[in-house]
Design a protein around this motif. Sequence first.
Motif, PDB file in Angstrom:
ATOM      1  N   GLY A 145     -39.788  48.735 114.987  1.00 12.69           N
ATOM      2  CA  GLY A 145     -39.431  49.481 116.198  1.00 12.69           C
ATOM      3  C   GLY A 145     -39.229  48.573 117.405  1.00 12.69           C
ATOM      4  O   GLY A 145     -38.318  48.786 118.204  1.00 12.69           O
ATOM      5  N   ALA A 146     -40.073  47.556 117.533  1.00 13.60           N
ATOM      6  CA  ALA A 146     -39.928  46.618 118.654  1.00 13.60           C
ATOM      7  C   ALA A 146     -38.632  45.824 118.536  1.00 13.60           C
ATOM      8  O   ALA A 146     -37.942  45.594 119.532  1.00 13.60           O
ATOM      9  N   VAL A 147     -38.276  45.417 117.315  1.00 11.73           N
ATOM     10  CA  VAL A 147     -37.029  44.662 117.125  1.00 11.73           C
ATOM     11  C   VAL A 147     -35.821  45.571 117.343  1.00 11.73           C
ATOM     12  O   VAL A 147     -34.848  45.192 118.005  1.00 11.73           O
ATOM     13  N   GLU A 148     -35.881  46.788 116.801  1.00  7.45           N
ATOM     14  CA  GLU A 148     -34.755  47.723 116.988  1.00  7.45           C
ATOM     15  C   GLU A 148     -34.524  48.033 118.458  1.00  7.45           C
ATOM     16  O   GLU A 148     -33.392  48.261 118.881  1.00  7.45           O
ATOM     17  N   GLY A 149     -35.586  48.039 119.246  1.00  9.22           N
ATOM     18  CA  GLY A 149     -35.472  48.367 120.664  1.00  9.22           C
ATOM     19  C   GLY A 149     -35.201  47.194 121.573  1.00  9.22           C
ATOM     20  O   GLY A 149     -35.242  47.342 122.805  1.00  9.22           O
ATOM     21  N   LEU A 150     -34.941  46.005 121.015  1.00  6.12           N
ATOM     22  CA  LEU A 150     -34.675  44.847 121.866  1.00  6.12           C
ATOM     23  C   LEU A 150     -33.493  45.115 122.791  1.00  6.12           C
ATOM     24  O   LEU A 150     -32.496  45.712 122.383  1.00  6.12           O
ATOM     25  N   LEU A 151     -33.635  44.655 124.028  1.00  4.31           N
ATOM     26  CA  LEU A 151     -32.590  44.856 125.029  1.00  4.31           C
ATOM     27  C   LEU A 151     -31.910  43.526 125.330  1.00  4.31           C
ATOM     28  O   LEU A 151     -32.578  42.485 125.439  1.00  4.31           O
TER      29      LEU A 151
END
Length: 196
Positions: free
Chosen positions: A63-69
């Motif tokens: 989830g943290a990687v998918e949400g990278l901005l």
Amino acid sequence: MTRQRPAQAGFTLLEMLAAIMLVAFVGSLMVQMLIYLEKASQGIQRHTAAKQVRSLSLEWFTGAVEGLLAPEPSNDESRFRGDEFSFEGVSAGSLARRPGIPVAVAFRLENDPEQGYSALIYVRRLEDSRWALLQLPGVARFRYLDVRGRWHADWPPTPRLADSLPEAVSLQADSAEVFVLAAVMGPRTRPVADEL
């Protein structure tokens, strides 16, 4: 005339002792079986809890990687950067905040060759705290996928990609048990003001 004894009703002492010994033997077997079942149940519960923690930890990582901005151009603070054993950036899929709120995130891998495992650690940079998420067998590493489909041990692999995100981040251990591929879901670069 012979005198006959009347038939005795009931059990003899020997029969009673044999029955009591048989009941005690069966009772001790049942107690041992119940103790074994309790230990087996506790083992299953521990194993299930460990699998849930592992699954949850890997979901948090994904989830943290998918949400990278994508970083703002030339802003060193928000740039995504990583090597084989750590990466950091800004994500809208953080563990520490509600989904959608950008926050600085960092993941570290601490390898312990003596113990034979690597620890996946979530670092809360702003609060200066660390959460050990799980232990992975063997030596674990991060890898970064570029737009051309090539894997790199470091990000950015070239200065030209400094203001961009990788296509995906993988977490893999030397043992074949662990391979997690997390794709970045958002845009890989921010549009420049002239492009708007």
